[in-house]
Design an enzyme around this catalytic site. Structure first.
Site: not given
Ligand code: NOJ
Ligand code: CA
Length: 676
Positions: A376, A378, A457-458, A476, A482
């Site tokens: 992951h 982020e 994602h994003e 995503e 979520e």
């Molecule tokens: C948004 C993502 O869509 C989600 O899946 C993730 O858990 C959070 N950001 C943290 O990275």
């Molecule tokens: Ca998201």
């Protein structure tokens, strides 16, 4: 490659009857027709279907920095046509074989005055849609191309309803879909889906968004939309050196809503696989330390609630091994999450784990059980900071056998942080501007060198680049599950029936379904139990999460059986029925077996759908394992009412699906006599 037939024909000047028309081309079976017109030197195109106008004469051209607009005083200086027909094989996907059958018109337009700049337009016309793009040729008078605006327009001929989300607003793509008259659209993201009053379905989007800005659609007047390129911090929208092509501007056109979903247009307009053998990517399902974070039962931050601890991760690895899941996603494994992480992505470290997360030991433990940790990254939108660590971060994963990574870009739209050199000023970019289009491909290419798959994602929107880079496996780019945990408003029952005909037209989505507890953070998931199962068939992705907590699956082992059994890689896909935002039924055939799987979902209205089973092999008997809404089920009052039953069927039969309000149904068809 099967049936590879390549017919190349050259034809100069295909004059049509209409005044001003300088070239035209029809689709292979003459369903669609495109004409290019010049009126007093201004270039326009129009599209008709079976003789009826779909797009009225619409402008083509550019506003370029430092010179006059490239759209006037043009003449046609050459044109050619060709036909193309081949069937190519996807390494993974909604279907194994994809036919790519189109007629192409290539036309060069040159200014008659002053600069004499030239631009090529290329149309590829299929029976179920078309794509067109510009190509800036190599010419001394236009090398450094600085695009202030693309002037492409789409003047939709018939009155239409639109399903759309806003572009250029605070969020990226995570909105509920609005349904309005096309004449009420302001500025929309693509895919933008339309239904005309005559019942024709049209989706506007783009294909092969490479080193260019994403296209929004701004309504200029009436039903006329204009390309509005996502901004860049420099002030222009795109800067490139010629020669280069733009992305394809696409229209999928069908007389059923399902026809849009079955179309292969977006993939076909992308370049073939550039990575060679990608069999190292395994389509698969995963679980992970994730839903607990969104429920706020555990935290990304270190401390007492930290989710990414060695002990907790081992629990998920054991659960994955016990139930046959390949992947375990762990979020919050690295330093940077403490405090306000989405305000400060510059603290993220992608090459070190927190003290309570033994990344080396855990990846070995997982592999010993046939399970793979999922990485992951982020970024919190500190994208330059991430880029500087990218190679080392991916090297770490490759060394540990972590062969896929979920990336994240959480911040408001337009707030991506770019810093061209360490210590320099931080400037802001959009998630879908040219700079981010480049960034995403850099990540995907770097990951592919290490045989790592990427799930963004994003993200920037999908434009079919998975054909060229098959390790860009999912993303995503819409409201996922979520929002069921904490969304205000939450995802309503119609959400997935909207997604199928809008966001999903662009490509796979990591929606993360399967919340069998039907419970978010103090709010219910607006779904029945059976609908959660149906989503695995309805929302395509080659990676699918079983997103709920292990303890919740243990409470619903009967329904969980379907999640365990459902494949994620398909030989064929068909849409049996559906209306945008109302309901949809999709069947898919397992790519690695003889079984078929059906998913059907509805909005807030209960429905009875009759489904002919003619997709099954004729003369063969199948055991239909049905996972349906129980009698009296309702997403609000009785979401857990659920029934599981089996009976033998053949392709000659029609099944009646009874979907509860906010409900769904999942069916597994196993040939009788085969292993199950
Ligand atoms: C948004 C993502 O869509 C989600 O899946 C993730 O858990 C959070 N950001 C943290 O990275
Ligand atoms: Ca998201």
């Amino acid at each position: 490659m099967r049936n590879c037939v390549l017919l190349v024909g050259l034809a100069l000047f295909v004059f049509a009857a209409r005044a001003g028309t300088v070239a035209s081309i029809a689709s292979p079976n003459s369903v669609l027709r495109v004409e290019l017109d010049l009126h007093e030197g201004r270039l326009a195109y129009q599209v008709s279907r079976l003789g009826e106008p779909v797009v009225n004469a619409s402008r083509l051209g550019f506003a370029l920095r430092g010179s006059e607009k490239l759209e006037r005083n043009l003449e046609l200086t050459s044109s050619s046509t060709r036909s193309f027909d081949e069937t190519w094989e996807q390494p993974w996907g909604e279907r194994r074989f994809v036919r790519n059958h189109y007629n192409e018109l290539r036309a060069r337009f040159t200014e008659t005055l002053k600069g004499k700049r030239a631009i090529d337009v290329v149309f590829r016309v299929y029976d179920d849609g078309l794509g067109f793009r510009y190509e800036f040729p190599d010419q001394p008078q236009l090398r450094d191309v600085v695009i202030d605006d693309e002037l492409t327009e789409f003047d939709i001929a018939a009155p239409a309803t639109a399903w759309w989300i806003p572009a250029g607003e605070w969020n990226r793509y995570e909105y509920l879909y609005g349904k309005t008259a096309l004449g009420e659209v302001t500025q929309a993201h693509t895919p933008l889906t339309l239904k005309t009053d005559q019942g024709l379905y049209i989706a506007l989007h783009e294909a092969a968004l490479v080193d260019y800005a994403g296209m929004w659609l701004r309504r200029v007047e009436g039903q006329r939309l204009r390309a509005q390129l996502s901004p860049a911090s420099e002030g222009w929208k795109v800067r490139r050196q010629a020669p280069f092509p733009t992305p394809w501007r696409t229209l999928q056109i069908a007389d059923t809503a399902g026809g849009l979903v079955e179309s292969n247009l977006i993939l076909n307009l992308n370049e073939p696989n550039a990575l060679g053998d990608v069999s190292w990517f395994k389509p698969s399902k995963y679980v992970g330390v994730w839903w607990s974070l969104h429920l706020d039962q555990e935290s990304w931050a270190t401390g007492k609630k930290h989710g990414a601890t060695s002990a907790n991760t081992r629990r998920y690895i054991d659960f994955a091994a016990e139930h046959g899941f390949r992947g375990v996603l762990v979020e919050g494994w690295n330093p940077g999450w403490d405090g306000d992480w989405f305000g400060n992505g510059w603290n993220f470290d992608f090459t070190r784990a927190t003290a309570d997360f033994d990344i080396e030991g855990l990846s070995a433990y997982a592999q010993g059980k046939g399970v793979h940790l999922i990485g992951h990254h982020e970024t919190g939108c500190a994208v330059s900071h991430y880029q500087r660590q990218l190679a080392a971060a991916l090297d770490l994963y490759a060394r540990l056998g972590i062969d896929s990574v979920k990336t994240g870009y959480v911040c408001d739209a337009g707030q991506i942080e770019r810093q061209d050199h360490a210590g320099g000023p931080v400037i802001r970019e959009w998630h879908d501007g040219q700079w981010m289009a480049r960034h995403h491909l850099e990540v995907v290419k770097e990951a592919s060198k290490r045989q790592v798959a990427v799930n963004s994602h994003e993200p920037i929107k999908d434009t079919g680049l998975r054909r060229t880079y098959p390790n860009w496996v999912s993303r995503e780019g819409a409201r996922g599950m979520e929002y069921g945990a904490w969304g205000n408003p939450t995802n309503p029952p119609e959400h997935e029936a909207n997604l199928v005909f809008t966001r999903m037209l662009s490509g796979p989505m990591d929606f993360t379904p399967g919340i069998l507890s039907l419970q978010g953070r103090g709010q219910p998931i607006q779904s029945t139990l059976a609908k959660q199962l149906a989503l695995y068939v309805v929302l395509y992705s080659p990676i699918q999460m079983a997103a709920d907590l292990p303890e919740n699956y243990r409470k619903h082992l009967d329904a969980f059986e379907f999640i365990k059994a459902v494949p994620v890689d398909w030989a064929e896909t068909r849409v049996l029925n559906g209306e945008i935002g109302d309901f949809v039924t999709i069947v898919r055939k397992d790519r690695n077996g003889e079984g078929w799987y059906l998913g059907s979902v509805t909005d807030q209205h209960g429905r009875v759908l009759n489904v002919p089973l003619s997709f099954l092999d004729p003369g063969r008997r199948y055991l239909a394992q049905v996972y349906r809404d129980g009698d009296g089920a309702h997403w609000n009052t009785a979401p857990f009412e659920f029934a599981r039953e089996s009976r033998e069927v053949t392709s000659a039969e029609t099944m009646t699906l009874r979907l509860a309000a906010g409900g769904g149904q999942a069916i597994r068809f196993v040939p009788v006599g085969s292993k199950r």
